[in-house]
Design a protein around this motif. Structure first.
Motif, PDB file in Angstrom:
ATOM      1  N   MET A  31       4.350   9.936  -7.153  1.00  0.00           N
ATOM      2  CA  MET A  31       5.532  10.294  -7.935  1.00  0.00           C
ATOM      3  C   MET A  31       5.193  10.430  -9.421  1.00  0.00           C
ATOM      4  O   MET A  31       5.736  11.291 -10.106  1.00  0.00           O
ATOM      5  CB  MET A  31       6.650   9.271  -7.740  1.00  0.00           C
ATOM      6  CG  MET A  31       7.355   9.400  -6.406  1.00  0.00           C
ATOM      7  SD  MET A  31       8.089  11.033  -6.099  1.00  0.00           S
ATOM      8  CE  MET A  31       9.488  10.983  -7.200  1.00  0.00           C
ATOM      9  N   ASN A  32       4.293   9.592  -9.910  1.00  0.00           N
ATOM     10  CA  ASN A  32       3.870   9.699 -11.313  1.00  0.00           C
ATOM     11  C   ASN A  32       3.154  11.013 -11.584  1.00  0.00           C
ATOM     12  O   ASN A  32       3.185  11.522 -12.697  1.00  0.00           O
ATOM     13  CB  ASN A  32       2.992   8.517 -11.707  1.00  0.00           C
ATOM     14  CG  ASN A  32       3.776   7.226 -11.814  1.00  0.00           C
ATOM     15  OD1 ASN A  32       4.986   7.230 -12.018  1.00  0.00           O
ATOM     16  ND2 ASN A  32       3.091   6.115 -11.642  1.00  0.00           N
ATOM     17  N   SER A  69       6.020  13.340   2.009  1.00  0.00           N
ATOM     18  CA  SER A  69       4.629  13.379   2.467  1.00  0.00           C
ATOM     19  C   SER A  69       3.942  12.029   2.313  1.00  0.00           C
ATOM     20  O   SER A  69       3.194  11.608   3.193  1.00  0.00           O
ATOM     21  CB  SER A  69       3.847  14.473   1.749  1.00  0.00           C
ATOM     22  OG  SER A  69       3.756  14.213   0.369  1.00  0.00           O
ATOM     23  N   SER A  70       4.209  11.333   1.220  1.00  0.00           N
ATOM     24  CA  SER A  70       3.588  10.011   1.021  1.00  0.00           C
ATOM     25  C   SER A  70       4.054   9.034   2.090  1.00  0.00           C
ATOM     26  O   SER A  70       3.258   8.268   2.632  1.00  0.00           O
ATOM     27  CB  SER A  70       3.923   9.463  -0.365  1.00  0.00           C
ATOM     28  OG  SER A  70       3.402  10.288  -1.367  1.00  0.00           O
ATOM     29  N   ARG A 103       0.826  -1.217   0.000  1.00  0.00           N
ATOM     30  CA  ARG A 103       0.000   0.000   0.000  1.00  0.00           C
ATOM     31  C   ARG A 103       0.853   1.257   0.000  1.00  0.00           C
ATOM     32  O   ARG A 103       0.583   2.209  -0.731  1.00  0.00           O
ATOM     33  CB  ARG A 103      -0.962  -0.004   1.188  1.00  0.00           C
ATOM     34  CG  ARG A 103      -2.176  -0.894   0.910  1.00  0.00           C
ATOM     35  CD  ARG A 103      -3.215  -0.783   1.974  1.00  0.00           C
ATOM     36  NE  ARG A 103      -2.837  -1.702   3.049  1.00  0.00           N
ATOM     37  CZ  ARG A 103      -3.029  -1.464   4.323  1.00  0.00           C
ATOM     38  NH1 ARG A 103      -3.613  -0.373   4.719  1.00  0.00           N
ATOM     39  NH2 ARG A 103      -2.667  -2.336   5.225  1.00  0.00           N
ATOM     40  N   GLN A 104       1.895   1.256   0.813  1.00  0.00           N
ATOM     41  CA  GLN A 104       2.777   2.412   0.890  1.00  0.00           C
ATOM     42  C   GLN A 104       3.429   2.680  -0.466  1.00  0.00           C
ATOM     43  O   GLN A 104       3.444   3.811  -0.948  1.00  0.00           O
ATOM     44  CB  GLN A 104       3.849   2.180   1.948  1.00  0.00           C
ATOM     45  CG  GLN A 104       4.816   3.339   2.087  1.00  0.00           C
ATOM     46  CD  GLN A 104       5.903   3.039   3.096  1.00  0.00           C
ATOM     47  OE1 GLN A 104       6.400   1.914   3.161  1.00  0.00           O
ATOM     48  NE2 GLN A 104       6.285   4.027   3.870  1.00  0.00           N
ATOM     49  N   ASN A 105       3.952   1.638  -1.092  1.00  0.00           N
ATOM     50  CA  ASN A 105       4.604   1.814  -2.383  1.00  0.00           C
ATOM     51  C   ASN A 105       3.628   2.240  -3.469  1.00  0.00           C
ATOM     52  O   ASN A 105       3.979   3.050  -4.325  1.00  0.00           O
ATOM     53  CB  ASN A 105       5.349   0.547  -2.796  1.00  0.00           C
ATOM     54  CG  ASN A 105       6.716   0.489  -2.165  1.00  0.00           C
ATOM     55  OD1 ASN A 105       7.478   1.445  -2.212  1.00  0.00           O
ATOM     56  ND2 ASN A 105       7.031  -0.630  -1.554  1.00  0.00           N
ATOM     57  N   ALA A 106       2.419   1.715  -3.440  1.00  0.00           N
ATOM     58  CA  ALA A 106       1.426   2.127  -4.436  1.00  0.00           C
ATOM     59  C   ALA A 106       1.085   3.608  -4.290  1.00  0.00           C
ATOM     60  O   ALA A 106       0.968   4.331  -5.290  1.00  0.00           O
ATOM     61  CB  ALA A 106       0.163   1.275  -4.304  1.00  0.00           C
ATOM     62  N   ILE A 107       0.954   4.059  -3.047  1.00  0.00           N
ATOM     63  CA  ILE A 107       0.642   5.471  -2.796  1.00  0.00           C
ATOM     64  C   ILE A 107       1.790   6.356  -3.272  1.00  0.00           C
ATOM     65  O   ILE A 107       1.586   7.348  -3.971  1.00  0.00           O
ATOM     66  CB  ILE A 107       0.348   5.703  -1.294  1.00  0.00           C
ATOM     67  CG1 ILE A 107      -0.995   5.077  -0.922  1.00  0.00           C
ATOM     68  CG2 ILE A 107       0.369   7.192  -0.950  1.00  0.00           C
ATOM     69  CD1 ILE A 107      -1.237   4.965   0.572  1.00  0.00           C
ATOM     70  N   CYS A 138       1.478   7.696   4.948  1.00  0.00           N
ATOM     71  CA  CYS A 138       1.147   6.276   4.983  1.00  0.00           C
ATOM     72  C   CYS A 138       1.374   5.697   6.382  1.00  0.00           C
ATOM     73  O   CYS A 138       0.549   4.949   6.886  1.00  0.00           O
ATOM     74  CB  CYS A 138       1.978   5.520   3.951  1.00  0.00           C
ATOM     75  SG  CYS A 138       1.320   3.889   3.595  1.00  0.00           S
ATOM     76  N   VAL A 139       2.478   6.079   7.014  1.00  0.00           N
ATOM     77  CA  VAL A 139       2.728   5.606   8.378  1.00  0.00           C
ATOM     78  C   VAL A 139       1.683   6.171   9.338  1.00  0.00           C
ATOM     79  O   VAL A 139       1.170   5.464  10.202  1.00  0.00           O
ATOM     80  CB  VAL A 139       4.164   5.951   8.827  1.00  0.00           C
ATOM     81  CG1 VAL A 139       4.377   5.608  10.296  1.00  0.00           C
ATOM     82  CG2 VAL A 139       5.187   5.212   7.965  1.00  0.00           C
TER      83      VAL A 139
END
Length: 191
Positions: A80-81, A96-97, A71-75, A101-102
């Motif tokens: 970033m995209n 910020s992401s 989930r963290q990486n997807a966010i 997420c944390v």
């Protein structure tokens, strides 16, 4: 939930239900309260159902970390995209992401991370995902030749700052600003 509803749940839906129960247990009582029997009890299923999905408590902890990491990486990847091209924009998005997420998971993440360090097998699971994040970070900031030590430093700073925000030691804004500044300084230093 009646027994016929439980039986009709797909394997993936059941796994997600068990993960949700496990996250709730960690949130409410900490990772020490997390046992397969406890998850089964809270989910209203038998222990063999939980064992079928995770095998052991270590398997459950690894699955929780994987769930968080995905989930963290997807966010972060989506952000970033959509980010601008400037270093400042990209550093802000990563900072910020990561912190957001944390924060979304609150105290569960530090508890799960601490539990992951309890065995070499679980520590290796954590390291795999850390390496994956480092490689993504390297790609996001490809204009710099960041040494491995700097990459680990950013990851450690991101974890420490996020945990300080979660525990209330610093504000979210302070954490974001500091992490963004650290990223910018490291990237600029190695351009």
């Amino acid at each position: 939930m009646n027994s016929s509803t439980r039986q009709r749940m797909s394997h993936q839906a059941r796994r997600q239900q068990l993960m949700t129960v496990a996250w709730n247990l960690v949130r409410e009582q900490g990772s020490d309260a997390l046992t397969l029997g406890r998850v089964a009890e809270e989910a209203g299923v038998s222990k063999p159902v939980v064992y079928d999905h995770f095998g052991t408590r270590h398997g459950l902890l690894a699955a929780l970390y994987e769930d968080f990491d995905l989930r963290q990486n997807a966010i972060i990847e989506a952000a970033m995209n959509a980010a601008g091209d400037s270093l400042t924009d990209r550093a802000y998005v990563v900072a910020s992401s990561y912190v957001d997420c944390v924060l979304t998971h609150g105290r569960e993440i530090p508890d799960v991370l601490s539990a992951l360090d309890s065995t070499p097998e679980l520590a290796e699971v954590k390291r795999k995902y850390q390496h994956d994040f480092i490689e993504k970070f390297r790609g996001w900031f490809s204009e710099a030749s960041l040494p491995q030590a700097s990459m680990w430093g950013i990851l450690g700073a991101a974890d420490a700052i996020s945990n300080a925000v979660v525990s209330g030691d610093i504000s979210q804004q302070q954490g974001l600003a500091e992490l963004q500044a650290l990223i910018i300084k490291l990237v600029e230093r190695h351009q």
